[in-house]
Design an enzyme around this catalytic site. Structure first.
Site, mmCIF file in Angstrom:
data_model
loop_
_atom_site.group_PDB
_atom_site.id
_atom_site.type_symbol
_atom_site.label_atom_id
_atom_site.label_comp_id
_atom_site.label_asym_id
_atom_site.label_seq_id
_atom_site.Cartn_x
_atom_site.Cartn_y
_atom_site.Cartn_z
ATOM 1 N N VAL A 52 0.813 -1.218 0.000
ATOM 2 C CA VAL A 52 0.000 0.000 0.000
ATOM 3 C C VAL A 52 0.848 1.271 0.000
ATOM 4 O O VAL A 52 0.356 2.346 -0.319
ATOM 5 C CB VAL A 52 -0.974 0.013 1.195
ATOM 6 C CG1 VAL A 52 -1.921 -1.186 1.126
ATOM 7 C CG2 VAL A 52 -0.225 0.012 2.531
ATOM 8 N N LYS A 53 2.110 1.168 0.403
ATOM 9 C CA LYS A 53 3.070 2.288 0.379
ATOM 10 C C LYS A 53 2.511 3.550 1.016
ATOM 11 O O LYS A 53 2.653 4.657 0.486
ATOM 12 C CB LYS A 53 3.540 2.561 -1.052
ATOM 13 C CG LYS A 53 4.237 1.364 -1.712
ATOM 14 C CD LYS A 53 4.711 1.710 -3.114
ATOM 15 C CE LYS A 53 5.384 0.524 -3.785
ATOM 16 N NZ LYS A 53 4.430 -0.570 -4.129
ATOM 17 N N ARG A 54 1.905 3.418 2.181
ATOM 18 C CA ARG A 54 1.370 4.578 2.885
ATOM 19 C C ARG A 54 2.491 5.350 3.577
ATOM 20 O O ARG A 54 3.549 4.804 3.884
ATOM 21 C CB ARG A 54 0.332 4.146 3.923
ATOM 22 C CG ARG A 54 -0.849 3.355 3.375
ATOM 23 C CD ARG A 54 -1.601 4.121 2.310
ATOM 24 N NE ARG A 54 -2.850 3.464 1.963
ATOM 25 C CZ ARG A 54 -3.374 3.423 0.749
ATOM 26 N NH1 ARG A 54 -2.732 3.994 -0.253
ATOM 27 N NH2 ARG A 54 -4.513 2.825 0.519
#
Length: 275
Positions: free
Chosen positions: A100-102
């Site tokens: 998700v690379k938040r």
């Protein structure tokens, strides 16, 4: 917030059982799906379920990429949740890495953590480190879970920032990420290190023998397995997405995906003892 088998234990048990490091990525790019799947009421669910069922004997972990679901709005999120549910119900022994690379402010990060770890209960997430430690602290409260910090990614332009060197320390940006993680002794944290940088990967592994590395870039992005296995160590997940699930775009897509996963699995097994 314990009570479940933590990511590290789940990963080590699965990896040692299969003698493999294979992470199967799930990137259901709608435009590339087989026509028979596109006609399904829930094409992303059908595609991912069939890929999962065909590859589960060989997967140490699964890595669904949220972007290919978010593009369909609320329907896509529902399909993402159904894919996670399928994995948790049918293959609870296989860890899930939600790609998700938040990376956001503390109060926003807390909501992401609650959704992915509290509600969905995926085993791990990919996060961006560039807003600093306060952006990841809400995730660290979930001690049975693991976060993967983006360190040295596999895309061609990653060097524009990640290999820039700080004059005051002499470290590059990706080295600074590792330094900070080790300085504050965060245990439930691993690194995303691209397979397209084998020399840097080898150095990082030597310096961080106990960190779990998530290694994208094998297969469709050009990295060769024979170059990775001698340097990555056992605490690694080598991801293949398109190379497995788009091995065919015909009606035999799931069978072909299973065959490709088995081929990679066997290659990894031959090297596993020496890692």
């Amino acid at each position: 917030m314990g009570g479940k088998m933590n990511f590290q234990s789940k990963f080590l048990t699965r990896s040692q059982s299969l003698k493999s490091l294979l992470c199967v990525g799930l990137d259901p790019d709608f435009d590339k799906l087989p026509e028979i799947v596109k006609r399904s009421p829930e094409p992303l669910v059908q595609f991912c379920k069939e890929i999962i069922d065909a590859t589960a004997s060989y997967a140490v972990a699964y890595k669904p990429n949220i972007a290919f679901f978010e593009v369909f709005g609320s329907s896509g999120i529902r399909q993402f949740e159904k894919v996670i549910g399928h994995l948790k119900s049918n293959y609870p022994q296989i860890p899930i890495v939600a790609d998700v690379k938040r990376g956001d402010l503390d109060n926003t990060a807390r909501q992401y953590a609650k959704y992915y770890f509290g509600d969905l209960q995926v085993d791990s997430l990919t996060l961006s480190p560039y807003m600093g430690l306060d952006s990841i602290r809400p995730f660290l409260e979930y001690q049975d879970y693991l976060i993967f910090w983006l360190c040295l990614t596999s895309n061609p332009d990653s060097a524009q920032f990640q290999k820039k060197r700080f004059s005051e320390t002499g470290r590059t940006l990706y080295e600074e990420v590792v330094y900070v993680a080790n300085l504050v002794a965060i245990s439930n944290l691993g690194f995303v290190v691209g397979a397209t940088s084998p020399s840097e990967l080898e150095t990082l592994r030597t310096q961080n023998p106990n960190r779990i590395f998530l290694i994208p870039g094998f297969g469709a992005q050009g990295a060769k397995l024979e170059n990775l296995l001698p340097v990555c160590g056992r605490n690694s997940l080598i991801n293949s997405s398109r190379g497995i699930h788009f091995a065919s775009n015909g009606s035999d897509f799931a069978v072909r995906a299973g065959q490709e996963a088995e081929k990679i699995h066997k290659m990894m097994q031959t090297h596993f003892i020496g890692l």
